[in-house]
Write an enzyme that holds these catalytic residues in place. Structure first.
Site, PDB file in Angstrom:
ATOM      1  CG  ASN A 161      14.440  -0.241   0.203  1.00 35.77           C
ATOM      2  OD1 ASN A 161      14.397  -0.583   1.202  1.00 35.77           O
ATOM      3  ND2 ASN A 161      15.989   0.525   0.133  1.00 35.77           N
ATOM      4  CD  GLU A 162      12.142  -4.881  -6.239  1.00 32.69           C
ATOM      5  OE1 GLU A 162      11.821  -3.858  -6.906  1.00 32.69           O
ATOM      6  OE2 GLU A 162      12.750  -5.754  -6.798  1.00 32.69           O
ATOM      7  N   PRO A 163       8.856  -1.751  -4.653  1.00 31.60           N
ATOM      8  CG  PRO A 163       7.803  -1.282  -6.508  1.00 31.60           C
ATOM      9  CD  PRO A 163       8.960  -2.082  -5.938  1.00 31.60           C
ATOM     10  CB  SER A 165      10.411  -0.382   0.456  1.00 32.48           C
ATOM     11  OG  SER A 165      10.788  -1.327  -0.272  1.00 32.48           O
TER      12      SER A 165
END
Ligand code: GLP
Length: 632
Positions: A161-163, A165
């Site tokens: 869950n990258e920035p 998300s």
């Protein structure tokens, strides 16, 4: 959440425990999981675990395997769901999380294969959405996750869950960040091989777990961890969403906890023991915070920033300012090996002996120049007997294209001897290599030779004679893969023998607070054990160890015990020296925004320290390399 926190933890919005090291933390978490599994086993209930990949949980998994083997902990009734998987990778790929989980954990337990769930990286793009919904449904049907284990990426991601998300995101296909792909590049033997997409549980999926345990080691994670623990939750740092969970806990080693307020600015969160080191850190911080040089700090600056008791104990301000200013001033020296015949009462290094035997340990070729290229030149110029020891060959970090070019070169020279045969073998092997394959011993040998050449050229550019280089090619590296290195006795014996041979007065080393699975950290551990073997030998009492820092971070000015300044010309020479490590440059002319080449990083660090010294009211230099003493 309701949990008892001490005064020093008042800014922490997540319960956080700092451990002596990654092993101690992993043992504790393994103990918690084992107790839960035993309770459930006794009650005839399954235990549902959410599991993570990456180097962080490897120690935890080793503990679980040990508990299974030695203490009969049974996983027959354990059901697992993994967080994520690269999209586009078959299970057989050496970097697939499926393979990782089996090699690192499942193959060593009695868990039934049907209980294991890992996102499937081979689901066709058009079917991914439905597949993800079904994965969520399986977790629900299993009764939900009892415990979710997490690591954290340098972007602050959990799972993938990258920035960006959302807090409510569910299992889905995501695109990986440039930094995440760069971090994975070494594992995949080149950034171009790193998949662009992954399937990951969402932040919401993770938050549904009844208990969440996040583990993190090494200074590279310190910044994102401080943000996740102490700042308001934001989708710019997905791990910060864990703050909303009623039973989340972070387990960190000291390096990863380094930027929590209680560690780096303890005076802001309670009473502190004003040792000289803490006082220095506080004054340096105050100078930065109020934007004034040290000698201009006023009583009210101290009292308005939680430091009134420092003044009461060690004031008045003017006297304290002068004391700290002098301490900082005394860290600066143009004589990293000590200044011959000078009064060394306030110098970082001893004057005697005037010419020292100095060992510079470089975990991989290029760490030496990146961390201390300017200082290397000084040491050589000032007549010290320098030995630069390259602990590993660094061959894992060489792109295939470089090796192929070198092989072609030998073949072009049209020799008929052994060299040409060797080069043809390498060419054939590289030609047959798929993205799945590790390098053959021949290819690794050639890549190692390339790095030796670069290291020698780079040393020469630092004014150090190339014959001062020693290449140890430590076996842990030659036999290992990134993130999966294991130290053996021959590694330690090789370094111990070298120390005994050289009997150094001075050692420069790095890797002390790096991620424990990194090459630098493993090399430092080898050195630490080698030094422990040499205790009691006559040279030891007279030997000082200095630490230089890796590319991730520079020392804070208050931590520095030796600052070696250099001129604009010397900075250019250092950059030139780094540039000789051709195989380590980015393989693409297009570097993603915000990411820098290694020489740019080094330049920025060295300039930044110089700027910080200037702002403290010390002399203004172009660049500074910094070191700290280490007590073995
Ligand atoms: C990957 C994984 C994450 C992991 C992160 C950190 O991106 N998807 O689950 O936490 O890497 O990796 P490491 O533990 O190797 O530092």
């Amino acid at each position: 959440m309701n949990h008892p926190v001490s005064e020093s933890q008042q800014r922490e919005r997540i319960r956080t425990t700092i451990h002596a090291d990654a092993d101690a933390a992993s043992a504790l978490v393994a103990g918690e999981l084992a107790a839960l599994i035993r309770r459930n086993n006794d009650a005839g209930r399954p235990t549902v675990l959410g599991l993570a990949t990456g180097s962080t949980p490897v120690r935890l998994y080793r503990q679980l395997i040990r508990l299974h083997r030695e203490e009969k902990l049974s996983f027959r009734n354990v059901v697992t769901f993994n967080l994520d998987e690269y999209h586009g990778l078959p299970r057989t790929h050496p970097e697939s999380y499926w393979r990782f989980m089996h090699e690192q954990l499942f193959d060593h337990l009695d868990i039934p294969p049907a209980n294991i769930h890992i996102p499937d990286g081979t689901v066709p793009r058009a079917e991914v959405f439905a597949w993800c919904g079904a994965y969520e449904e399986k977790i629900r049907a299993a009764g939900g996750l009892d415990v979710q284990i997490l690591g954290i990426g340098r972007t602050g991601h959990i799972g993938f869950n990258e920035p960006g998300s959302g807090r409510d995101s569910r299992t889905r296909l995501v695109t990986l960040d440039a930094l995440t792909r760069r971090d994975a590049a070494r594992d995949f033997l080149g950034e171009k091989n790193v998949p662009r997409h992954a399937i990951t549980m969402g932040v919401g999926t993770i938050l549904d777990a009844r208990r969440i345990l996040l583990l993190a080691w090494g200074e590279g994670k310190a910044r994102v961890l401080a943000g996740a623990v102490e700042n308001p939750p934001t989708d710019a740092l997905p791990a910060s969403f864990l703050q909303g969970h009623p039973a989340v806990e972070f387990h960190l080693d000291a390096a990863a906890a380094g930027e929590l307020t209680r560690q780096c600015h303890p005076w802001l969160v309670g009473t502190v023991d004003w040792t000289p080191a803490v006082a220095r850190r506080a004054v340096v911080w105050l100078s930065k915070t109020v934007g004034k040089p040290v000698l201009k700090l006023l009583e009210e600056d101290y009292s308005e920033h939680g430091m009134a008791d420092l003044l009461t104990e060690q004031g008045p301000a003017y006297g304290l300012n002068i004391r700290i200013f002098n301490e900082l001033q005394h860290t600066i020296t143009g004589w990293p090996g000590g200044k011959p015949d000078a009064d060394d009462t306030h110098r970082p290094e001893r004057a005697f002996p005037p010419q020292k035997r100095v060992i510079v340990f470089s975990p991989e070729p290029s760490d030496d120049v990146l961390g201390m290229g300017g200082t290397l030149r000084r040491l050589a110029d000032q007549g010290h007997e320098l030995t630069v020891v390259y602990l590993t060959s660094g061959n894992l970090g060489v792109p295939d294209e470089e090796a192929a070019m070198a092989a072609e070169l030998v073949i072009e020279l049209a020799g008929t001897g052994e060299e040409t045969k060797f080069a043809r073998t390498v060419r054939r092997q590289l030609g047959a290599k798929t993205a799945f394959d590790s390098d053959t011993p021949e290819v690794r040998r050639l890549k190692g030779v390339l790095r030796r050449g670069e290291a020698r050229a780079s040393l020469q550019a630092c004014g150090v004679a190339p014959d001062r280089a020693r290449f140890l090619d430590l076996p842990f590296y030659e036999q290992g893969r990134y993130r999966q290195f294991r130290i053996g006795d021959p590694d330690v014996a090789a370094v111990a023998a070298l120390l005994r041979e050289v009997k150094p007065h001075q050692i420069f080393a790095t890797g002390h607070s790096a991620d424990p699975s990194s090459v630098a950290a493993v090399c430092f551990e080898v050195l630490r054990r080698a030094l422990a073997m040499n205790v009691g030998e006559d040279w030891r009492a007279d030997c000082r160890v200095w630490l230089y820092r890796g590319p991730d971070r520079e020392w804070e000015p208050a931590e520095i015990e030796m600052a070696v300044p250099f001129s604009p010309r010397e900075l250019t020479q250092k950059i030139q020296a780094i540039y000789h490590h051709k195989s380590q440059r980015s393989q693409s002319p297009v570097v993603a925004a915000g990411l820098h080449e290694s020489w740019q990083q080094a330049e920025q660090h060295n300039r930044a320290i110089a700027r910080r010294y200037d702002q403290l009211g010390l002399a203004e230099y172009e660049a500074i390399e910094a070191f700290r003493r280490y007590d073995p």
